[in-house]
Design a protein around this motif. Structure first.
Motif, PDB file in Angstrom:
ATOM      1  N   ASP A  95      30.049 -52.521  -8.732  1.00 55.20           N
ATOM      2  CA  ASP A  95      30.412 -53.696  -9.535  1.00 55.20           C
ATOM      3  C   ASP A  95      29.961 -53.524 -10.981  1.00 55.20           C
ATOM      4  N   PHE A  96      28.774 -52.974 -11.166  1.00 53.94           N
ATOM      5  CA  PHE A  96      28.265 -52.742 -12.511  1.00 53.94           C
ATOM      6  C   PHE A  96      29.213 -51.844 -13.297  1.00 53.94           C
ATOM      7  N   ALA A  97      29.623 -50.750 -12.678  1.00 55.54           N
ATOM      8  CA  ALA A  97      30.527 -49.817 -13.355  1.00 55.54           C
ATOM      9  C   ALA A  97      31.864 -50.471 -13.673  1.00 55.54           C
ATOM     10  N   ARG A  98      32.356 -51.289 -12.753  1.00 57.66           N
ATOM     11  CA  ARG A  98      33.660 -51.921 -12.956  1.00 57.66           C
ATOM     12  C   ARG A  98      33.615 -52.951 -14.074  1.00 57.66           C
ATOM     13  N   HIS A  99      32.548 -53.699 -14.188  1.00 57.34           N
ATOM     14  CA  HIS A  99      32.468 -54.769 -15.177  1.00 57.34           C
ATOM     15  C   HIS A  99      32.027 -54.284 -16.556  1.00 57.34           C
ATOM     16  N   HIS A 100      31.374 -53.133 -16.614  1.00 56.43           N
ATOM     17  CA  HIS A 100      30.884 -52.602 -17.888  1.00 56.43           C
ATOM     18  C   HIS A 100      31.232 -51.121 -18.016  1.00 56.43           C
ATOM     19  N   PRO A 101      32.515 -50.803 -18.075  1.00 56.69           N
ATOM     20  CA  PRO A 101      32.924 -49.390 -18.056  1.00 56.69           C
ATOM     21  C   PRO A 101      32.390 -48.559 -19.210  1.00 56.69           C
ATOM     22  N   SER A 102      32.398 -49.101 -20.433  1.00 57.89           N
ATOM     23  CA  SER A 102      31.925 -48.315 -21.573  1.00 57.89           C
ATOM     24  C   SER A 102      30.430 -48.056 -21.484  1.00 57.89           C
ATOM     25  N   ARG A 103      29.684 -49.058 -21.095  1.00 57.07           N
ATOM     26  CA  ARG A 103      28.245 -48.869 -20.945  1.00 57.07           C
ATOM     27  C   ARG A 103      27.945 -47.874 -19.822  1.00 57.07           C
ATOM     28  N   TYR A 104      28.714 -47.974 -18.737  1.00 58.11           N
ATOM     29  CA  TYR A 104      28.516 -47.057 -17.614  1.00 58.11           C
ATOM     30  C   TYR A 104      28.772 -45.616 -18.047  1.00 58.11           C
ATOM     31  N   ARG A 105      29.864 -45.396 -18.742  1.00 58.20           N
ATOM     32  CA  ARG A 105      30.179 -44.040 -19.183  1.00 58.20           C
ATOM     33  C   ARG A 105      29.121 -43.522 -20.154  1.00 58.20           C
ATOM     34  N   THR A 106      28.581 -44.393 -20.951  1.00 60.13           N
ATOM     35  CA  THR A 106      27.524 -43.980 -21.871  1.00 60.13           C
ATOM     36  C   THR A 106      26.260 -43.609 -21.103  1.00 60.13           C
ATOM     37  N   MET A 107      25.904 -44.391 -20.125  1.00 62.57           N
ATOM     38  CA  MET A 107      24.711 -44.125 -19.335  1.00 62.57           C
ATOM     39  C   MET A 107      24.769 -42.773 -18.644  1.00 62.57           C
ATOM     40  N   PHE A 108      25.955 -42.421 -18.164  1.00 60.39           N
ATOM     41  CA  PHE A 108      26.077 -41.202 -17.376  1.00 60.39           C
ATOM     42  C   PHE A 108      26.773 -40.066 -18.118  1.00 60.39           C
ATOM     43  N   GLY A 109      26.781 -40.152 -19.448  1.00 55.02           N
ATOM     44  CA  GLY A 109      27.213 -39.015 -20.239  1.00 55.02           C
ATOM     45  C   GLY A 109      28.683 -38.922 -20.549  1.00 55.02           C
ATOM     46  N   GLY A 110      29.470 -39.910 -20.130  1.00 58.71           N
ATOM     47  CA  GLY A 110      30.892 -39.830 -20.419  1.00 58.71           C
ATOM     48  C   GLY A 110      31.208 -40.052 -21.886  1.00 58.71           C
ATOM     49  N   LEU A 111      30.396 -40.860 -22.567  1.00 60.13           N
ATOM     50  CA  LEU A 111      30.620 -41.128 -23.985  1.00 60.13           C
ATOM     51  C   LEU A 111      29.542 -40.487 -24.847  1.00 60.13           C
ATOM     52  N   TRP A 112      28.334 -40.455 -24.346  1.00 57.21           N
ATOM     53  CA  TRP A 112      27.226 -39.907 -25.131  1.00 57.21           C
ATOM     54  C   TRP A 112      26.273 -39.178 -24.215  1.00 57.21           C
ATOM     55  N   GLU A 114      33.147 -53.249 -27.275  1.00 59.29           N
ATOM     56  CA  GLU A 114      34.377 -53.615 -27.979  1.00 59.29           C
ATOM     57  C   GLU A 114      35.292 -52.431 -28.238  1.00 59.29           C
ATOM     58  N   THR A 115      34.714 -51.275 -28.546  1.00 56.55           N
ATOM     59  CA  THR A 115      35.514 -50.121 -28.955  1.00 56.55           C
ATOM     60  C   THR A 115      35.675 -49.073 -27.867  1.00 56.55           C
ATOM     61  N   GLY A 116      34.702 -48.983 -26.971  1.00 57.69           N
ATOM     62  CA  GLY A 116      34.733 -47.926 -25.971  1.00 57.69           C
ATOM     63  C   GLY A 116      34.608 -46.551 -26.596  1.00 57.69           C
ATOM     64  N   ASP A 117      34.070 -46.500 -27.807  1.00 55.54           N
ATOM     65  CA  ASP A 117      34.017 -45.257 -28.564  1.00 55.54           C
ATOM     66  C   ASP A 117      32.635 -45.091 -29.169  1.00 55.54           C
ATOM     67  N   GLN A 118      31.914 -44.071 -28.729  1.00 51.74           N
ATOM     68  CA  GLN A 118      30.573 -43.857 -29.246  1.00 51.74           C
ATOM     69  C   GLN A 118      30.573 -43.595 -30.750  1.00 51.74           C
ATOM     70  N   HIS A 119      31.686 -43.043 -31.269  1.00 50.97           N
ATOM     71  CA  HIS A 119      31.758 -42.727 -32.689  1.00 50.97           C
ATOM     72  C   HIS A 119      31.841 -43.989 -33.548  1.00 50.97           C
ATOM     73  N   ALA A 120      32.193 -45.109 -32.919  1.00 47.21           N
ATOM     74  CA  ALA A 120      32.228 -46.371 -33.659  1.00 47.21           C
ATOM     75  C   ALA A 120      30.828 -46.967 -33.796  1.00 47.21           C
ATOM     76  N   VAL A 121      29.901 -46.445 -33.007  1.00 45.56           N
ATOM     77  CA  VAL A 121      28.530 -46.947 -33.060  1.00 45.56           C
ATOM     78  C   VAL A 121      27.740 -46.052 -34.014  1.00 45.56           C
ATOM     79  N   THR A 122      27.826 -46.354 -35.289  1.00 45.36           N
ATOM     80  CA  THR A 122      27.075 -45.625 -36.304  1.00 45.36           C
ATOM     81  C   THR A 122      25.957 -46.512 -36.822  1.00 45.36           C
ATOM     82  N   LEU A 123      25.012 -45.915 -37.516  1.00 43.98           N
ATOM     83  CA  LEU A 123      23.944 -46.720 -38.092  1.00 43.98           C
ATOM     84  C   LEU A 123      24.505 -47.726 -39.084  1.00 43.98           C
TER      85      LEU A 123
END
Length: 219
Positions: free
Chosen positions: A115-132, A42-51
């Motif tokens: 296709d995975f990267a295109r449909h789930h960009p935020s998750r993809y970036r997180t998996m490969f270090g772009g966000l976390w 929803e946010t595309g922002d790792q900082h929004a994912v807090t405990l």
């Protein structure tokens, strides 16, 4: 290299979550991962994912999370591990659906990855270090955790390329190295599309990347 497992409908913020019945201790852990994944989407922002934000989404108090995860890094690791597990399932399903032709199986793996990267960009970036990116300071992460992230998904690509080499569909004489080169090319293309939505890919760029880096022979 999208499906990400089952997703539990989040509990609206401010509403208490029903207590687990006996034998359902793992349900809260799964809901925590679901909530963190949804917040990331929803946010595309790792900082929004807090405990705190995850606890609010699930409908529990923040301390309840510590029964399942020691810290924020452990939650993010669980999210990433789930994504890689889902990606691996997709890649293996693509291989099965492609049939007996090794060339078609390799192309199916590559297309599914993109296709995975295109449909789930935020998750993809997180998996490969772009966000976390897991840091050495994250005490909950072991060296094995770091090394194994994505290893099973990469193995699918290596196997697909190896099958092509066996039947002469590629000219590779070093399958693991060429598979890594192919992944780097796919990742570069996927990442560029994710971080720069306005990026205009030249026509047939995907086919060129796969053909050249996989060293495909003419069919």
């Amino acid at each position: 290299m999208k499906a990400t497992g089952s997703v539990t409908t989040p509990v609206p913020a401010g509403r208490a979550r029903a207590r687990n019945r006996r034998g359902e201790g793992g349900r809260l852990r799964a809901e925590i991962i679901d909530a963190a994944s949804d917040l990331l989407d929803e946010t595309g922002d790792q900082h929004a994912v807090t405990l705190r934000s995850v606890a609010r989404r699930v409908g529990v108090s923040t301390p309840s999370i510590y029964r399942h995860f020691p810290d924020h890094a452990a939650v993010m690791l669980a999210v990433v591990q789930r994504q890689f597990a889902g990606l691996e399932r997709l890649l293996r399903a693509a291989v099965e659906q492609a049939g007996d032709d090794p060339r078609q199986r390799l192309l199916a793996v590559c297309d599914t990855y993109l296709d995975f990267a295109r449909h789930h960009p935020s998750r993809y970036r997180t998996m490969f270090g772009g966000l976390w990116t897991p840091s050495p300071a994250d005490s909950s992460l072991t060296e094995t955790d770091r090394v194994m992230l994505g290893a099973s998904s990469m193995a699918v690509l290596v196997d697909a390329l190896g099958d092509c080499a066996t039947v002469g569909a590629v000219t590779s004489t070093d399958v693991p190295t060429d598979a890594t080169a192919l992944w780097v090319g796919l990742h570069g293309l996927a990442h560029q599309r994710v971080v720069t939505p306005s990026f205009h890919c030249p026509q047939h760029i995907t086919e060129r990347v796969i053909t050249s880096l996989a060293r495909l022979t003419e069919s």
